[in-house]
Write a protein that holds these residues in place. Structure first.
Motif, PDB file in Angstrom:
ATOM      1  N   GLN A  23       0.848  -1.203   0.000  1.00  0.00           N
ATOM      2  CA  GLN A  23       0.000   0.000   0.000  1.00  0.00           C
ATOM      3  C   GLN A  23       0.879   1.245   0.000  1.00  0.00           C
ATOM      4  OE1 GLN A  23      -3.423   0.412   2.851  1.00  0.00           O
ATOM      5  NE2 GLN A  23      -2.221   2.118   3.601  1.00  0.00           N
ATOM      6  N   THR A  29      -4.356  10.264  -1.312  1.00  0.00           N
ATOM      7  CA  THR A  29      -4.604   9.205  -2.291  1.00  0.00           C
ATOM      8  C   THR A  29      -4.057   7.882  -1.759  1.00  0.00           C
ATOM      9  OG1 THR A  29      -4.342  10.871  -4.025  1.00  0.00           O
ATOM     10  CG2 THR A  29      -4.241   8.567  -4.714  1.00  0.00           C
ATOM     11  N   THR A  30      -4.831   6.824  -1.955  1.00  0.00           N
ATOM     12  CA  THR A  30      -4.407   5.502  -1.489  1.00  0.00           C
ATOM     13  C   THR A  30      -4.340   4.542  -2.672  1.00  0.00           C
ATOM     14  OG1 THR A  30      -5.434   5.855   0.662  1.00  0.00           O
ATOM     15  CG2 THR A  30      -4.982   3.568   0.055  1.00  0.00           C
ATOM     16  N   VAL A  31      -3.178   3.928  -2.822  1.00  0.00           N
ATOM     17  CA  VAL A  31      -2.946   2.997  -3.926  1.00  0.00           C
ATOM     18  C   VAL A  31      -2.550   1.644  -3.336  1.00  0.00           C
ATOM     19  CG1 VAL A  31      -1.549   2.526  -5.983  1.00  0.00           C
ATOM     20  CG2 VAL A  31      -2.160   4.883  -5.408  1.00  0.00           C
ATOM     21  N   LEU A  33      -0.888  -1.985  -4.558  1.00  0.00           N
ATOM     22  CA  LEU A  33      -0.200  -2.659  -5.661  1.00  0.00           C
ATOM     23  C   LEU A  33      -0.207  -4.161  -5.397  1.00  0.00           C
ATOM     24  CD1 LEU A  33       2.141  -0.013  -4.796  1.00  0.00           C
ATOM     25  CD2 LEU A  33       2.087  -0.327  -7.261  1.00  0.00           C
ATOM     26  N   ILE A  53      -9.599   2.863  -1.030  1.00  0.00           N
ATOM     27  CA  ILE A  53      -8.581   2.667  -2.080  1.00  0.00           C
ATOM     28  C   ILE A  53      -9.007   3.420  -3.342  1.00  0.00           C
ATOM     29  CG2 ILE A  53      -7.421   0.962  -3.540  1.00  0.00           C
ATOM     30  CD1 ILE A  53      -8.027  -1.111  -1.278  1.00  0.00           C
ATOM     31  N   ASP A  54      -8.097   4.231  -3.866  1.00  0.00           N
ATOM     32  CA  ASP A  54      -8.396   4.979  -5.101  1.00  0.00           C
ATOM     33  C   ASP A  54      -7.959   4.217  -6.339  1.00  0.00           C
ATOM     34  OD1 ASP A  54      -9.259   7.667  -3.987  1.00  0.00           O
ATOM     35  OD2 ASP A  54      -7.330   7.407  -2.987  1.00  0.00           O
ATOM     36  N   LEU A  55      -6.848   3.504  -6.219  1.00  0.00           N
ATOM     37  CA  LEU A  55      -6.265   2.860  -7.399  1.00  0.00           C
ATOM     38  C   LEU A  55      -5.708   1.490  -7.020  1.00  0.00           C
ATOM     39  CD1 LEU A  55      -5.017   2.941 -10.340  1.00  0.00           C
ATOM     40  CD2 LEU A  55      -3.014   4.022  -9.294  1.00  0.00           C
ATOM     41  N   CYS A  57      -3.212  -1.444  -8.590  1.00  0.00           N
ATOM     42  CA  CYS A  57      -2.208  -1.688  -9.623  1.00  0.00           C
ATOM     43  C   CYS A  57      -1.853  -3.167  -9.611  1.00  0.00           C
ATOM     44  CB  CYS A  57      -0.940  -0.879  -9.336  1.00  0.00           C
ATOM     45  SG  CYS A  57      -1.189   0.906  -9.402  1.00  0.00           S
ATOM     46  N   VAL A 128      -3.520  10.026 -10.563  1.00  0.00           N
ATOM     47  CA  VAL A 128      -4.670   9.613  -9.762  1.00  0.00           C
ATOM     48  C   VAL A 128      -4.574  10.369  -8.447  1.00  0.00           C
ATOM     49  CG1 VAL A 128      -5.824   7.718  -8.555  1.00  0.00           C
ATOM     50  CG2 VAL A 128      -4.853   7.349 -10.835  1.00  0.00           C
ATOM     51  N   ILE A 133       1.609   8.077 -11.784  1.00  0.00           N
ATOM     52  CA  ILE A 133       1.985   6.667 -11.896  1.00  0.00           C
ATOM     53  C   ILE A 133       2.567   6.411 -13.282  1.00  0.00           C
ATOM     54  CG2 ILE A 133       1.136   4.284 -11.804  1.00  0.00           C
ATOM     55  CD1 ILE A 133      -1.035   6.848 -10.248  1.00  0.00           C
ATOM     56  N   LEU A 149       5.535   5.432  -8.477  1.00  0.00           N
ATOM     57  CA  LEU A 149       4.554   6.391  -7.967  1.00  0.00           C
ATOM     58  C   LEU A 149       5.303   7.593  -7.414  1.00  0.00           C
ATOM     59  CD1 LEU A 149       2.833   3.803  -8.153  1.00  0.00           C
ATOM     60  CD2 LEU A 149       1.838   4.371  -5.952  1.00  0.00           C
TER      61      LEU A 149
END
Ligand SMILES: [Zn+2]
Ligand SMILES: [Zn+2]
Length: 249
Positions: A23, A29-31, A33, A53-55, A57, A128, A133, A149
């Protein structure tokens, strides 16, 4: 930028190391992976609400990196507080076909009803929220990619997914603040398509990153020995990743 190692393990069932999941969050923003099996519970343990969670990957389609995609979609739809915010996905080539196949198997149960799924093209830089990214192909399966990122201040992290030593990961990781590399097997047991500690140290040194984090340890790869071995090549700080490790960069 805060990085949380949610899963530092592999396909091998382990009570200590959940499968691949990382994470990255910067307060806006929270991504996430990769979501290997067990990732939903690891997110819970880290205090992350899945609807935040926004994105998502995805580096490649192997099960130890993708298995909790279905439970995540299902929970987003049927948990007591269903998701309403858009969810973006940026993934290795073939992932959209994978999703379509899953829809054949699971039908409407995993098709979002109250929120949009937005597919971002890997290979083109995307923004995002507060993060930019970018991706690069890496040497593992035919369509594996790594992610970089960066926040608005220029702070950056790179996550390799699974890879072998290759020029593209070195280029993608150039000058980054934190490079997270898989470290599957010990130096004495190199297997094509994966990294050993020395290979990871070589990538970090050539990329000129500030810190290196090793993760994705098969049981035969001892993390502390891996740090020593990678340190023969890379002079910066080296972390041995473990589940729920949080680091601010
Ligand atoms: Zn893997
Ligand atoms: Zn793999």
């Amino acid at each position: 930028m805060q990085i949380t190692i949610l899963g530092s393990g592999t396909c091998v069932p382990s009570l200590e190391r959940s499968a691949a999941c990382i994470q990255v969050a910067d307060g806006r923003t929270t991504v996430v992976l990769d979501t290997g099996p067990g990732s939903l519970r690891q997110l819970l343990r880290a205090g992350t609400e899945i609807n935040a969670i926004d994105l998502l990957c995805y580096t490649h389609l192997h099960v130890d990196h993708t298995a909790d995609f279905v439970p995540l979609l299902f929970a987003s739809k049927y948990a007591p507080l269903p998701r309403t915010r858009e969810l973006a996905i940026m993934a290795a080539p073939g992932f959209r076909d994978f999703y379509n196949s899953l829809m054949h198997a699971y039908g409407d149960w995993i098709v979002p009803e109250n929120h949009a799924l937005t597919w971002l093209e890997a290979g083109q830089p995307a923004v995002v929220g507060s993060l930019t990214i970018t991706t690069a192909p890496v040497r593992h399966t035919q369509h594996s990619i790594a992610f970089r990122l960066a926040d608005s201040s220029g702070t950056s992290m790179v996550y390799s997914g699974d890879t072998d030593l290759c020029r593209d990961i070195i280029t993608l990781a150039a000058g980054c603040d934190m490079l997270i590399l898989e470290c599957s097997f010990p130096d004495s047991d190199y297997r094509e398509g994966h990294l050993t500690p020395e290979r990871a140290g070589t990538i970090a040194a050539e990329a000129g990153c500030r810190q290196l984090m090793l993760t994705h340890f098969y049981p035969e790869c001892d993390p502390q020995q891996a740090v020593c071995s990678a340190g023969k090549h890379f002079g910066g700080y080296i972390h041995a990743g473990y589940d729920l490790l949080k680091i601010n960069i």
